[in-house]
Design a protein around this motif. Structure first.
Motif, mmCIF file in Angstrom:
data_model
loop_
_atom_site.group_PDB
_atom_site.id
_atom_site.type_symbol
_atom_site.label_atom_id
_atom_site.label_comp_id
_atom_site.label_asym_id
_atom_site.label_seq_id
_atom_site.Cartn_x
_atom_site.Cartn_y
_atom_site.Cartn_z
ATOM 1 N N LEU A 257 36.307 40.059 49.822
ATOM 2 C CA LEU A 257 36.610 38.878 49.007
ATOM 3 C C LEU A 257 36.020 38.977 47.600
ATOM 4 O O LEU A 257 36.629 38.522 46.624
ATOM 5 N N SER A 258 34.858 39.585 47.480
ATOM 6 C CA SER A 258 34.192 39.626 46.172
ATOM 7 C C SER A 258 34.617 40.811 45.318
ATOM 8 O O SER A 258 34.593 40.729 44.081
ATOM 9 N N LYS A 259 35.042 41.911 45.944
ATOM 10 C CA LYS A 259 35.349 43.130 45.196
ATOM 11 C C LYS A 259 36.844 43.429 45.073
ATOM 12 O O LYS A 259 37.260 44.107 44.118
ATOM 13 N N LEU A 260 37.659 42.948 46.010
ATOM 14 C CA LEU A 260 39.047 43.403 46.073
ATOM 15 C C LEU A 260 40.069 42.283 45.910
ATOM 16 O O LEU A 260 41.274 42.534 45.985
ATOM 17 N N TYR A 261 39.619 41.071 45.654
ATOM 18 C CA TYR A 261 40.521 39.942 45.447
ATOM 19 C C TYR A 261 40.526 39.549 43.979
ATOM 20 O O TYR A 261 39.461 39.430 43.355
ATOM 21 N N VAL A 262 41.725 39.360 43.430
ATOM 22 C CA VAL A 262 41.883 38.944 42.033
ATOM 23 C C VAL A 262 42.446 37.531 42.032
ATOM 24 O O VAL A 262 43.630 37.312 42.324
ATOM 25 N N ALA A 263 41.604 36.561 41.702
ATOM 26 C CA ALA A 263 41.989 35.156 41.803
ATOM 27 C C ALA A 263 43.138 34.806 40.862
ATOM 28 O O ALA A 263 44.015 34.008 41.211
ATOM 29 N N GLU A 264 43.146 35.393 39.662
ATOM 30 C CA GLU A 264 44.202 35.047 38.708
ATOM 31 C C GLU A 264 45.583 35.450 39.211
ATOM 32 O O GLU A 264 46.595 34.833 38.863
ATOM 33 N N ASP A 265 45.653 36.481 40.059
ATOM 34 C CA ASP A 265 46.923 36.918 40.639
ATOM 35 C C ASP A 265 47.129 36.398 42.056
ATOM 36 O O ASP A 265 48.227 36.541 42.610
ATOM 37 N N ALA A 266 46.082 35.842 42.651
ATOM 38 C CA ALA A 266 46.106 35.468 44.071
ATOM 39 C C ALA A 266 46.558 36.661 44.907
ATOM 40 O O ALA A 266 47.474 36.575 45.725
ATOM 41 N N ALA A 267 45.897 37.797 44.686
ATOM 42 C CA ALA A 267 46.305 39.035 45.353
ATOM 43 C C ALA A 267 45.093 39.919 45.628
ATOM 44 O O ALA A 267 44.084 39.868 44.911
ATOM 45 N N PHE A 268 45.221 40.727 46.674
ATOM 46 C CA PHE A 268 44.243 41.767 46.994
ATOM 47 C C PHE A 268 44.811 43.107 46.527
ATOM 48 O O PHE A 268 45.986 43.399 46.747
#
Length: 524
Positions: A257-268
């Motif tokens: 969740l902290s390293k591989l998730y990009v909140a602005e894209d809502a994507a892993f």
């Protein structure tokens, strides 16, 4: 489940599960007056029966992938066999033991075991659904203590191997070295990367500046495996080890969740060796959800911004292997394409997460779409065009995952199935599969569960005892394994709400409106 509870499981269930000939007389049966649905369902069962075969290097029958894939793969074979276990429990057990028996001394599990080759596959790790999770589900459902012990020992060693050889950057996340590691053949996610690792060894990193990559889905698989290992340890009375696995699971989940998730894209996304995100919006998303890495709040964001968008992963035939609006979406769709095609494997795996996140009504729509596509083309091929629903003509027929989509979805749409320690009775009067339909299966604890549709109502019984009669076009009755009603869930995918008329012996008749995905406690 602790050790005492596991060992107290019925010996009769264990004996029946081990003996496929004894089980044949009580394998699940489904009958409907809808001849189109029945013919496709029966053909799916025929395909699956033909795909139970003996592979080299292991003596017992397993469920192979079928189509052009003459073998069993760790990423999917154990899960497929788990779904098919009520028809061939011996094949379900063997489809796990194959990997445990072929495990190397250093702990590596084979990626596959195929016919017409000289050895198992060691050139990639190729994992999606954790074999630890399916082994735990199978051992628990069948009271198989021997399988439990073997699975725990083998999967513990596999976790050690992954941390030794697939954590070269020291992050605690699992690394991908090649395309086949994730089983996403021909995906733009792996463009320019080698299919397999050099010299036939998954320890070896191909020479490419982008490698090794930190992979959300491989790490999610490891998270799911650790959750299962914690449960297995608890069942074996290893409480300290259960706590250790829970801690390890929590650690890798937080890293994902902290390293591989990009909140602005809502994507892993993968992270390459230069610490850059590989921004390909693809099937990573469903795989992370399949292991329940996102909490409900994050999932709701993913659902709104990604999964449920028609231009994302919710076209006419969900779930495409790349988002519809992903610039690298591959068209025209070739065979075995994880660059856009909606894959039967992904559809088959949806039962691992859509109900969990409270999207049962949307899942019903997805199941209807897939079953319609399979009835139009009952050749049981691998992937479909997510917009037109046309199966890829270049792919060979008789594929186990698409056959399992048809059989499993039929029971989840309008029948009854085990769900942990519960029974889920899915009532859809008026559904094509429910036309004068009857469902009969042996539940995990050996009781016979039956559903019979007559007109607008369905009668539900357990070991011949009527437990409820319902009238509804979309309601799920959840009961204990003994048939005690617990809850109603709205599962209608046709209207925002449905009327439910419920008669339970010894209780007054009740009638209520049930919204899609609404959960109502009826224990009182």
């Amino acid at each position: 489940m602790n050790r005492r509870e596991f060992l107290a499981a019925s010996a009769a269930v264990l004996t029946t599960t081990r003996d496929s000939s004894a089980f044949a007389s009580s394998e699940p049966t489904f009958r409907t007056s809808n001849t189109r649905w029945q013919a496709t369902y029966d053909k799916a069962l025929s395909v699956l029966a033909g795909n139970v075969q003996i592979m080299p290097r292991f003596p017992g029958p397993v469920l192979i992938e079928g189509s052009s894939y003459a073998g069993i793969w760790m990423e999917c074979g154990p899960h497929e066999a788990l779904l098919y276990r009520k028809f061939r429990p011996d094949a379900a057990r063997n489809s796990h033991l194959t990997f445990f028996e072929l495990q190397k001394e250093d702990g590596q599990l084979p990626a596959n075991n195929k016919a017409n080759v000289t050895s198992p596959g060691w050139a990639q790790i190729q994992m999606v659904v954790p074999i630890a999770a399916t082994a735990w589900d199978l051992a628990k459902a069948t009271a198989d203590h021997e399988l439990l012990e073997k699975a725990y020992a083998s999967c513990s060693r596999w976790d050690d191997w992954l941390m030794r050889y697939r954590n070269t950057r020291g992050t605690g996340l699992v690394e991908g070295f090649c395309t086949y590691d994730t089983g996403m053949d021909n995906s733009p996610r792996w463009h320019g990367m080698a299919n397999a690792c050099p010299d036939g060894s998954a320890r070896n990193i191909p020479k490419n500046a982008s490698l090794p990559r930190l992979c959300p889905d491989l790490s999610a698989t490891t998270y799911g495996a650790r959750i299962a290992l914690a449960a297995m340890a608890q069942a074996l009375g290893k409480t300290a080890e259960a706590s250790m696995w829970q801690e390890k699971a929590a650690t890798i989940r937080q890293l994902i969740l902290s390293k591989l998730y990009v909140a602005e894209d809502a994507a892993f996304y993968d992270v390459d060796a230069q610490n850059h995100f590989v921004r390909i919006n693809c099937d990573i998303l469903s795989r992370v959800c399949s292991e329940h890495v996102p909490d409900q709040q994050l999932f709701d964001t993913l659902w709104q911004r990604q999964i449920h968008r028609p231009e994302g992963f919710w076209p006419q035939f969900p779930m495409p292997s790349s988002a519809i609006d992903e610039p690298t979406f591959v068209r025209p769709i070739p065979r075995n394409s994880w660059g856009g095609s909606s894959q039967s494997l992904t559809a088959m795996r949806a039962s691992r997460w859509m109900d969990h996140y409270g999207r049962s009504s949307d899942f019903a729509w997805m199941m209807d779409q897939w079953c319609e596509a399979l009835q139009k083309d009952p050749t049981f091929r691998q992937g479909i065009d997510p917009v037109s629903g046309t199966f890829s003509p270049d792919e060979a027929p008789k594929y186990s995952p698409s056959s399992l989509v048809m059989t499993t979805y039929t029971w989840r749409l309008a029948g009854v199935h085990d769900e942990g320690d519960e029974l889920w009775w899915n009532i859809r009067a008026g559904h094509p599969a429910a036309q004068n339909a009857s469902f009969r299966m042996k539940a995990n604890d050996g009781k016979i569960a039956e559903m019979h549709y007559t007109g607008k109502s369905a009668s539900l019984s357990l070991n011949g005892r009527l437990i409820a009669t319902l009238e509804s076009e979309g309601a799920r009755l959840i009961t204990t394994k003994d048939g005690t009603p617990k809850a109603l869930v709205g599962i209608s995918n046709r209207t925002p709400s449905t009327t439910v008329s419920l008669r339970i012996p010894g209780r007054p008749k009740s009638k209520r409106s049930l919204r899609a995905d609404e959960y109502v406690d009826i224990t009182r």
